[in-house]
Design a protein around this motif. Structure first.
Motif, PDB file in Angstrom:
ATOM      1  N   GLU A 193       0.834  -1.210   0.000  1.00  0.00           N
ATOM      2  CA  GLU A 193       0.000   0.000   0.000  1.00  0.00           C
ATOM      3  C   GLU A 193       0.870   1.262   0.000  1.00  0.00           C
ATOM      4  O   GLU A 193       0.627   2.194  -0.763  1.00  0.00           O
ATOM      5  CB  GLU A 193      -0.920  -0.010   1.228  1.00  0.00           C
ATOM      6  N   ASN A 194       1.896   1.279   0.850  1.00  0.00           N
ATOM      7  CA  ASN A 194       2.773   2.447   0.921  1.00  0.00           C
ATOM      8  C   ASN A 194       3.643   2.590  -0.316  1.00  0.00           C
ATOM      9  O   ASN A 194       3.881   3.706  -0.788  1.00  0.00           O
ATOM     10  CB  ASN A 194       3.610   2.403   2.196  1.00  0.00           C
ATOM     11  N   LEU A 195       4.131   1.468  -0.865  1.00  0.00           N
ATOM     12  CA  LEU A 195       4.892   1.524  -2.121  1.00  0.00           C
ATOM     13  C   LEU A 195       4.048   2.122  -3.238  1.00  0.00           C
ATOM     14  O   LEU A 195       4.516   2.983  -3.995  1.00  0.00           O
ATOM     15  CB  LEU A 195       5.369   0.128  -2.523  1.00  0.00           C
ATOM     16  N   ASP A 196       2.806   1.680  -3.346  1.00  0.00           N
ATOM     17  CA  ASP A 196       1.915   2.233  -4.375  1.00  0.00           C
ATOM     18  C   ASP A 196       1.713   3.731  -4.178  1.00  0.00           C
ATOM     19  O   ASP A 196       1.769   4.502  -5.138  1.00  0.00           O
ATOM     20  CB  ASP A 196       0.552   1.519  -4.358  1.00  0.00           C
ATOM     21  N   ALA A 197       1.481   4.147  -2.939  1.00  0.00           N
ATOM     22  CA  ALA A 197       1.279   5.575  -2.652  1.00  0.00           C
ATOM     23  C   ALA A 197       2.520   6.377  -3.038  1.00  0.00           C
ATOM     24  O   ALA A 197       2.415   7.478  -3.600  1.00  0.00           O
ATOM     25  CB  ALA A 197       0.950   5.776  -1.175  1.00  0.00           C
ATOM     26  N   GLU A 198       3.695   5.823  -2.769  1.00  0.00           N
ATOM     27  CA  GLU A 198       4.946   6.516  -3.088  1.00  0.00           C
ATOM     28  C   GLU A 198       5.178   6.544  -4.601  1.00  0.00           C
ATOM     29  O   GLU A 198       5.510   7.581  -5.172  1.00  0.00           O
ATOM     30  CB  GLU A 198       6.118   5.841  -2.368  1.00  0.00           C
ATOM     31  N   ILE A 199       5.002   5.417  -5.262  1.00  0.00           N
ATOM     32  CA  ILE A 199       5.222   5.335  -6.715  1.00  0.00           C
ATOM     33  C   ILE A 199       4.315   6.311  -7.469  1.00  0.00           C
ATOM     34  O   ILE A 199       4.759   6.996  -8.393  1.00  0.00           O
ATOM     35  CB  ILE A 199       5.011   3.889  -7.218  1.00  0.00           C
ATOM     36  N   PHE A 200       3.068   6.375  -7.052  1.00  0.00           N
ATOM     37  CA  PHE A 200       2.107   7.229  -7.753  1.00  0.00           C
ATOM     38  C   PHE A 200       2.083   8.670  -7.243  1.00  0.00           C
ATOM     39  O   PHE A 200       1.323   9.497  -7.742  1.00  0.00           O
ATOM     40  CB  PHE A 200       0.701   6.619  -7.700  1.00  0.00           C
ATOM     41  N   GLY A 201       2.925   8.988  -6.263  1.00  0.00           N
ATOM     42  CA  GLY A 201       3.026  10.365  -5.775  1.00  0.00           C
ATOM     43  C   GLY A 201       1.735  10.882  -5.170  1.00  0.00           C
ATOM     44  O   GLY A 201       1.406  12.059  -5.305  1.00  0.00           O
ATOM     45  N   MET A 202       1.033  10.021  -4.469  1.00  0.00           N
ATOM     46  CA  MET A 202      -0.272  10.393  -3.938  1.00  0.00           C
ATOM     47  C   MET A 202      -0.207  11.554  -2.942  1.00  0.00           C
ATOM     48  O   MET A 202      -1.055  12.439  -2.966  1.00  0.00           O
ATOM     49  CB  MET A 202      -0.959   9.177  -3.336  1.00  0.00           C
ATOM     50  N   LEU A 203       0.810  11.568  -2.085  1.00  0.00           N
ATOM     51  CA  LEU A 203       0.884  12.637  -1.096  1.00  0.00           C
ATOM     52  C   LEU A 203       1.338  13.960  -1.716  1.00  0.00           C
ATOM     53  O   LEU A 203       0.926  15.027  -1.276  1.00  0.00           O
ATOM     54  CB  LEU A 203       1.760  12.231   0.080  1.00  0.00           C
ATOM     55  N   LEU A 204       2.141  13.887  -2.756  1.00  0.00           N
ATOM     56  CA  LEU A 204       2.504  15.104  -3.484  1.00  0.00           C
ATOM     57  C   LEU A 204       1.264  15.684  -4.161  1.00  0.00           C
ATOM     58  O   LEU A 204       1.016  16.894  -4.092  1.00  0.00           O
ATOM     59  CB  LEU A 204       3.592  14.806  -4.522  1.00  0.00           C
ATOM     60  N   GLU A 205       0.489  14.828  -4.777  1.00  0.00           N
ATOM     61  CA  GLU A 205      -0.745  15.278  -5.423  1.00  0.00           C
ATOM     62  C   GLU A 205      -1.705  15.886  -4.395  1.00  0.00           C
ATOM     63  O   GLU A 205      -2.298  16.940  -4.637  1.00  0.00           O
ATOM     64  CB  GLU A 205      -1.407  14.091  -6.123  1.00  0.00           C
ATOM     65  N   GLU A 206      -1.823  15.227  -3.247  1.00  0.00           N
ATOM     66  CA  GLU A 206      -2.678  15.743  -2.172  1.00  0.00           C
ATOM     67  C   GLU A 206      -2.222  17.138  -1.743  1.00  0.00           C
ATOM     68  O   GLU A 206      -3.031  18.043  -1.571  1.00  0.00           O
ATOM     69  CB  GLU A 206      -2.625  14.780  -0.987  1.00  0.00           C
ATOM     70  N   ALA A 207      -0.922  17.314  -1.573  1.00  0.00           N
ATOM     71  CA  ALA A 207      -0.386  18.609  -1.155  1.00  0.00           C
ATOM     72  C   ALA A 207      -0.663  19.688  -2.199  1.00  0.00           C
ATOM     73  O   ALA A 207      -1.045  20.808  -1.860  1.00  0.00           O
ATOM     74  CB  ALA A 207       1.116  18.496  -0.895  1.00  0.00           C
ATOM     75  N   ARG A 208      -0.479  19.343  -3.468  1.00  0.00           N
ATOM     76  CA  ARG A 208      -0.705  20.310  -4.545  1.00  0.00           C
ATOM     77  C   ARG A 208      -2.176  20.684  -4.680  1.00  0.00           C
ATOM     78  O   ARG A 208      -2.501  21.791  -5.101  1.00  0.00           O
ATOM     79  CB  ARG A 208      -0.176  19.761  -5.867  1.00  0.00           C
ATOM     80  N   GLU A 209      -3.066  19.757  -4.331  1.00  0.00           N
ATOM     81  CA  GLU A 209      -4.497  20.062  -4.372  1.00  0.00           C
ATOM     82  C   GLU A 209      -4.935  20.900  -3.171  1.00  0.00           C
ATOM     83  O   GLU A 209      -5.838  21.712  -3.278  1.00  0.00           O
ATOM     84  CB  GLU A 209      -5.312  18.768  -4.427  1.00  0.00           C
ATOM     85  N   ALA A 210      -4.287  20.708  -2.028  1.00  0.00           N
ATOM     86  CA  ALA A 210      -4.709  21.365  -0.790  1.00  0.00           C
ATOM     87  C   ALA A 210      -4.089  22.744  -0.580  1.00  0.00           C
ATOM     88  O   ALA A 210      -4.669  23.578   0.114  1.00  0.00           O
ATOM     89  CB  ALA A 210      -4.372  20.473   0.406  1.00  0.00           C
ATOM     90  N   PHE A 211      -2.904  22.987  -1.173  1.00  0.00           N
ATOM     91  CA  PHE A 211      -2.187  24.232  -0.924  1.00  0.00           C
ATOM     92  C   PHE A 211      -1.775  24.899  -2.230  1.00  0.00           C
ATOM     93  O   PHE A 211      -1.710  24.257  -3.277  1.00  0.00           O
ATOM     94  CB  PHE A 211      -0.933  23.961  -0.074  1.00  0.00           C
ATOM     95  N   ASP A 212      -1.485  26.191  -2.152  1.00  0.00           N
ATOM     96  CA  ASP A 212      -1.030  26.928  -3.326  1.00  0.00           C
ATOM     97  C   ASP A 212       0.289  26.340  -3.811  1.00  0.00           C
ATOM     98  O   ASP A 212       1.177  26.026  -3.008  1.00  0.00           O
ATOM     99  CB  ASP A 212      -0.854  28.411  -2.993  1.00  0.00           C
ATOM    100  N   GLU A 213       0.402  26.213  -5.110  1.00  0.00           N
ATOM    101  CA  GLU A 213       1.556  25.553  -5.731  1.00  0.00           C
ATOM    102  C   GLU A 213       2.894  26.129  -5.279  1.00  0.00           C
ATOM    103  O   GLU A 213       3.855  25.388  -5.081  1.00  0.00           O
ATOM    104  CB  GLU A 213       1.427  25.648  -7.258  1.00  0.00           C
ATOM    105  N   GLU A 214       2.962  27.435  -5.075  1.00  0.00           N
ATOM    106  CA  GLU A 214       4.248  28.057  -4.753  1.00  0.00           C
ATOM    107  C   GLU A 214       4.769  27.708  -3.356  1.00  0.00           C
ATOM    108  O   GLU A 214       5.945  27.940  -3.073  1.00  0.00           O
ATOM    109  CB  GLU A 214       4.201  29.579  -4.934  1.00  0.00           C
ATOM    110  N   ILE A 215       3.954  27.128  -2.492  1.00  0.00           N
ATOM    111  CA  ILE A 215       4.462  26.755  -1.168  1.00  0.00           C
ATOM    112  C   ILE A 215       4.712  25.248  -1.029  1.00  0.00           C
ATOM    113  O   ILE A 215       5.155  24.794   0.020  1.00  0.00           O
ATOM    114  CB  ILE A 215       3.564  27.261  -0.019  1.00  0.00           C
TER     115      ILE A 215
END
Length: 184
Positions: A120-142
């Motif tokens: 589960e964690n490997l899949d989340a890391e490979i697909f960049g799920m937390l990066l995507e979550e961060a980019r959706e939740a916060f302004d791109e420049e931060i």
């Protein structure tokens, strides 16, 4: 206006959030807020997930428990999720990544994770799920993505973030000085 920034250090389990957070806190004087520890100390749980072998955090209770502190600034928030924190609280979101699946798998195995939890964690890391979550939740420049596979990268990342903190503080001080001049 806060005099100290708030930073989220996020990423999948095992990418180095705590190592980074502790080093940055030491280098900058900001306080390390390990969300798992805060949830335990302040009883912010909403049950236990047997399948994942982890506690379920009551996000509303957690936010209520840390709101007064975090709003004042000066915190490094160390947790695997970031989208629950209000935008107004956060000045920088650092998403740590471990692109080498071999290194990442070994880190999770060393923690004693089950095969299903590792997958589960490997899949989340490979697909960049937390990066995507961060980019959706916060302004791109931060939102900043940094690799965390070895000591050199960790040291470089921590130095880069410490430099950012100093710059943030300087900019705030200058803004405060110009506000004082404007009101004269």
């Amino acid at each position: 206006m806060r005099k100290q920034p708030n930073i989220i250090i996020t990423g999948t389990p095992g990418v180095g959030k705590t190592v980074h957070s502790e080093q940055i806190a030491q280098d900058t004087g900001l306080k390390h807020l390990a969300i798992n520890q805060v949830a335990k100390e302040r009883d912010c749980f909403d049950g236990y997930d047997e399948e994942r072998g982890s506690w379920i955090i009551d996000e509303d209770k957690l936010l209520d428990a840390i709101e007064d502190e975090v709003k004042q600034g000066g915190y490094i928030i160390d947790w695997h999720a970031c989208d629950l924190f209000p935008k107004s609280w956060i000045d920088l979101v650092v998403v740590l990544r471990c692109p080498s699946t071999e290194i990442y798998h070994d880190r999770l195995s060393a923690r004693g994770y089950s095969a299903a939890k590792i997958e589960e964690n490997l899949d989340a890391e490979i697909f960049g799920m937390l990066l995507e979550e961060a980019r959706e939740a916060f302004d791109e420049e931060i939102v900043v993505e940094l690799e965390s596979e070895n000591t050199e990268q960790i040291d470089s990342n921590c130095a880069r973030i410490a430099t950012w903190v100093e710059s943030w503080r300087k900019n705030r001080a200058e803004q405060g000085d110009s506000d004082d001049e404007d009101s004269s």
